[in-house]
Design a protein around this motif. Structure first.
Motif, PDB file in Angstrom:
ATOM      1  N   ALA A 242      22.643   4.056   0.517  1.00  0.00           N
ATOM      2  CA  ALA A 242      21.441   4.091   1.338  1.00  0.00           C
ATOM      3  C   ALA A 242      21.441   2.867   2.252  1.00  0.00           C
ATOM      4  N   LEU A 243      20.715   2.983   3.370  1.00  0.00           N
ATOM      5  CA  LEU A 243      20.763   1.927   4.379  1.00  0.00           C
ATOM      6  C   LEU A 243      19.378   1.724   4.982  1.00  0.00           C
ATOM      7  N   PHE A 244      18.968   0.456   5.067  1.00  0.00           N
ATOM      8  CA  PHE A 244      17.743   0.063   5.769  1.00  0.00           C
ATOM      9  C   PHE A 244      18.112  -1.026   6.759  1.00  0.00           C
ATOM     10  N   ARG A 245      17.736  -0.825   8.038  1.00  0.00           N
ATOM     11  CA  ARG A 245      17.992  -1.835   9.066  1.00  0.00           C
ATOM     12  C   ARG A 245      16.790  -1.894  10.003  1.00  0.00           C
ATOM     13  N   ALA A 246      16.435  -3.092  10.414  1.00  0.00           N
ATOM     14  CA  ALA A 246      15.282  -3.276  11.287  1.00  0.00           C
ATOM     15  C   ALA A 246      15.555  -4.448  12.229  1.00  0.00           C
ATOM     16  N   VAL A 247      14.938  -4.416  13.412  1.00  0.00           N
ATOM     17  CA  VAL A 247      15.244  -5.411  14.445  1.00  0.00           C
ATOM     18  C   VAL A 247      14.376  -6.659  14.353  1.00  0.00           C
ATOM     19  N   GLY A 248      13.275  -6.589  13.622  1.00  0.00           N
ATOM     20  CA  GLY A 248      12.383  -7.740  13.527  1.00  0.00           C
ATOM     21  C   GLY A 248      12.911  -8.785  12.565  1.00  0.00           C
ATOM     22  N   PRO A 249      12.266  -9.951  12.534  1.00  0.00           N
ATOM     23  CA  PRO A 249      12.673 -10.988  11.583  1.00  0.00           C
ATOM     24  C   PRO A 249      12.375 -10.569  10.158  1.00  0.00           C
ATOM     25  N   ALA A 250      13.259 -10.970   9.244  1.00  0.00           N
ATOM     26  CA  ALA A 250      13.136 -10.558   7.849  1.00  0.00           C
ATOM     27  C   ALA A 250      11.847 -11.052   7.219  1.00  0.00           C
ATOM     28  N   TRP A 251      11.396 -12.246   7.597  1.00  0.00           N
ATOM     29  CA  TRP A 251      10.254 -12.851   6.903  1.00  0.00           C
ATOM     30  C   TRP A 251       8.948 -12.099   7.131  1.00  0.00           C
ATOM     31  N   SER A 252       8.874 -11.257   8.160  1.00  0.00           N
ATOM     32  CA  SER A 252       7.612 -10.559   8.439  1.00  0.00           C
ATOM     33  C   SER A 252       7.718  -9.056   8.290  1.00  0.00           C
ATOM     34  N   ASP A 253       8.801  -8.555   7.725  1.00  0.00           N
ATOM     35  CA  ASP A 253       9.012  -7.114   7.619  1.00  0.00           C
ATOM     36  C   ASP A 253       8.359  -6.589   6.336  1.00  0.00           C
ATOM     37  N   VAL A 254       7.194  -5.978   6.471  1.00  0.00           N
ATOM     38  CA  VAL A 254       6.461  -5.486   5.298  1.00  0.00           C
ATOM     39  C   VAL A 254       7.156  -4.283   4.674  1.00  0.00           C
ATOM     40  N   ASN A 255       7.856  -3.478   5.491  1.00  0.00           N
ATOM     41  CA  ASN A 255       8.580  -2.332   4.930  1.00  0.00           C
ATOM     42  C   ASN A 255       9.730  -2.792   4.042  1.00  0.00           C
ATOM     43  N   LEU A 256      10.425  -3.849   4.452  1.00  0.00           N
ATOM     44  CA  LEU A 256      11.491  -4.391   3.623  1.00  0.00           C
ATOM     45  C   LEU A 256      10.936  -4.903   2.301  1.00  0.00           C
ATOM     46  N   ARG A 257       9.801  -5.574   2.345  1.00  0.00           N
ATOM     47  CA  ARG A 257       9.205  -6.093   1.112  1.00  0.00           C
ATOM     48  C   ARG A 257       8.846  -4.953   0.163  1.00  0.00           C
ATOM     49  N   GLU A 258       8.277  -3.882   0.678  1.00  0.00           N
ATOM     50  CA  GLU A 258       7.938  -2.736  -0.165  1.00  0.00           C
ATOM     51  C   GLU A 258       9.191  -2.106  -0.760  1.00  0.00           C
ATOM     52  N   LEU A 259      10.203  -1.912   0.071  1.00  0.00           N
ATOM     53  CA  LEU A 259      11.450  -1.303  -0.397  1.00  0.00           C
ATOM     54  C   LEU A 259      12.109  -2.169  -1.460  1.00  0.00           C
ATOM     55  N   ALA A 260      12.152  -3.481  -1.221  1.00  0.00           N
ATOM     56  CA  ALA A 260      12.811  -4.392  -2.154  1.00  0.00           C
ATOM     57  C   ALA A 260      12.112  -4.429  -3.508  1.00  0.00           C
ATOM     58  N   HIS A 261      10.803  -4.245  -3.509  1.00  0.00           N
ATOM     59  CA  HIS A 261      10.040  -4.240  -4.763  1.00  0.00           C
ATOM     60  C   HIS A 261      10.282  -2.959  -5.550  1.00  0.00           C
ATOM     61  N   ALA A 262      10.501  -1.853  -4.841  1.00  0.00           N
ATOM     62  CA  ALA A 262      10.566  -0.552  -5.511  1.00  0.00           C
ATOM     63  C   ALA A 262      11.982  -0.095  -5.827  1.00  0.00           C
ATOM     64  N   THR A 263      13.005  -0.783  -5.318  1.00  0.00           N
ATOM     65  CA  THR A 263      14.374  -0.286  -5.392  1.00  0.00           C
ATOM     66  C   THR A 263      15.234  -1.157  -6.296  1.00  0.00           C
ATOM     67  N   SER A 264      15.933  -0.522  -7.224  1.00  0.00           N
ATOM     68  CA  SER A 264      16.912  -1.192  -8.077  1.00  0.00           C
ATOM     69  C   SER A 264      18.302  -0.662  -7.758  1.00  0.00           C
ATOM     70  N   SER A 265      19.302  -1.531  -7.917  1.00  0.00           N
ATOM     71  CA  SER A 265      20.672  -1.130  -7.623  1.00  0.00           C
ATOM     72  C   SER A 265      21.638  -2.016  -8.380  1.00  0.00           C
ATOM     73  N   PRO A 266      22.804  -1.453  -8.758  1.00  0.00           N
ATOM     74  CA  PRO A 266      23.852  -2.272  -9.378  1.00  0.00           C
ATOM     75  C   PRO A 266      24.793  -2.900  -8.361  1.00  0.00           C
ATOM     76  N   LEU A 267      24.689  -2.497  -7.089  1.00  0.00           N
ATOM     77  CA  LEU A 267      25.580  -3.036  -6.062  1.00  0.00           C
ATOM     78  C   LEU A 267      24.900  -2.909  -4.716  1.00  0.00           C
ATOM     79  N   PHE A 268      24.742  -4.036  -4.029  1.00  0.00           N
ATOM     80  CA  PHE A 268      24.143  -3.983  -2.695  1.00  0.00           C
ATOM     81  C   PHE A 268      24.603  -5.157  -1.845  1.00  0.00           C
ATOM     82  N   LEU A 269      24.518  -4.956  -0.527  1.00  0.00           N
ATOM     83  CA  LEU A 269      24.796  -5.969   0.480  1.00  0.00           C
ATOM     84  C   LEU A 269      23.552  -6.136   1.328  1.00  0.00           C
TER      85      LEU A 269
END
Length: 278
Positions: free
Chosen positions: A58-85
């Motif tokens: 799966a892939l998530f990419r966004a053009v804004g700065p990481a520190w203000s991306d609320v979608n990334l924060r939601e995804l990171a809280h809800a998603t577990s993985s054994p391997l990611f970049l």
């Protein structure tokens, strides 16, 4: 330049590395301590392999700065993985757009890069013409990083990753030499097929950007028996980072200059990296 990390091991939530450490990747997007730029605010991305799932990551990419991306924060809280970049971008001149954000994906492969090809605009035509024509339609952006990825695939990344990246680096240096461009390549690279992770640290000038790997879990537990969190991680758990996520003594070792590493089941590998002539 950019900052990135690669994780393999016991499944964890993405936020455990992106947000929670003292010097997390999100903190580095504003306060990088070892990068060329302090701020890396030109995009963010994460590619992960879902737990108990095969095939494309799966892939998530966004053009804004990481520190203000609320979608990334939601995804990171809800998603577990054994391997990611994961990657935070500081553009070296190409546009800030989603197709230029890392990781880049091709089939089951992911690729992140920190560094640049010097005078890429002058060299780009010759480099792109060396990409397998069947791969050309999958290049959606305009970065040197994406061209490097597709050159590596052209040269056999899926079968012999180290040799393919060495040929890619050799081609770039050869093309640069023809154009009179000195010290053309600066790179730390992380790439994975969803099973193993390959990492590379190299620069034509011999002064590569920072890159570290985590100490193996057995040694780390011996160094810090007081940390319960380490007991929950498997012996195979490993982490590669552009810069350390904290100051725990003994946790981080620098990747040697001009070298490659392979994170895999069983013994990991560390070897000498040398560009191969075209």
């Amino acid at each position: 330049m950019c900052r990135w990390l690669a994780y393999s091991g016991t499944p964890i939530r993405l936020e455990d590395l992106l947000y929670r450490p003292r010097y997390s990747l999100i903190d580095q997007s504003q306060h990088s301590r070892e990068g060329v730029e302090t701020t890396n605010g030109d995009g963010v991305g994460v590619g992960w392999y879902p737990v108990d799932a095969a095939g494309e990551p799966a892939l998530f990419r966004a053009v804004g700065p990481a520190w203000s991306d609320v979608n990334l924060r939601e995804l990171a809280h809800a998603t577990s993985s054994p391997l990611f970049l994961a990657h935070i971008r500081a553009s070296t001149g190409t546009p800030v757009q989603q197709s230029n954000c890392h990781p880049f994906r091709f089939q089951n492969w992911l690729w992140v890069h920190n560094g640049s090809i010097r005078e890429f605009a002058r060299l780009k035509r010759d480099l792109v013409l060396a990409v397998d024509p069947e791969l050309y339609p999958s290049m959606a952006g305009s970065t040197d990083s994406e061209v490097m990825f597709h050159l590596a695939i052209t040269y056999g990344l899926r079968d012999r990753p180290v040799a393919a990246v060495e040929r890619m680096a050799g081609l770039i240096e050869s093309v640069a030499h023809r154009h009179g461009v000195p010290d053309p390549l600066q790179m730390t690279v992380g790439t994975t097929d969803g099973d193993r992770i390959w990492t590379f640290r190299y620069s034509s000038e011999g002064r590569s950007r920072s890159l570290y790997f985590s100490t193996d879990m057995t040694a780390l537990r011996a160094l810090h028996p007081e940390l319960d969190t380490l007991r929950r991680l498997s012996e195979e758990t490993r982490l590669i980072v552009s810069e350390p996520l904290g100051e725990m003594e003994g946790a981080w070792q620098p990747v040697p200059e001009s070298s490659y590493g392979i994170i895999q089941q069983g013994d990991d590998e560390l070897g000498r990296f040398a560009p191969a002539g075209p």
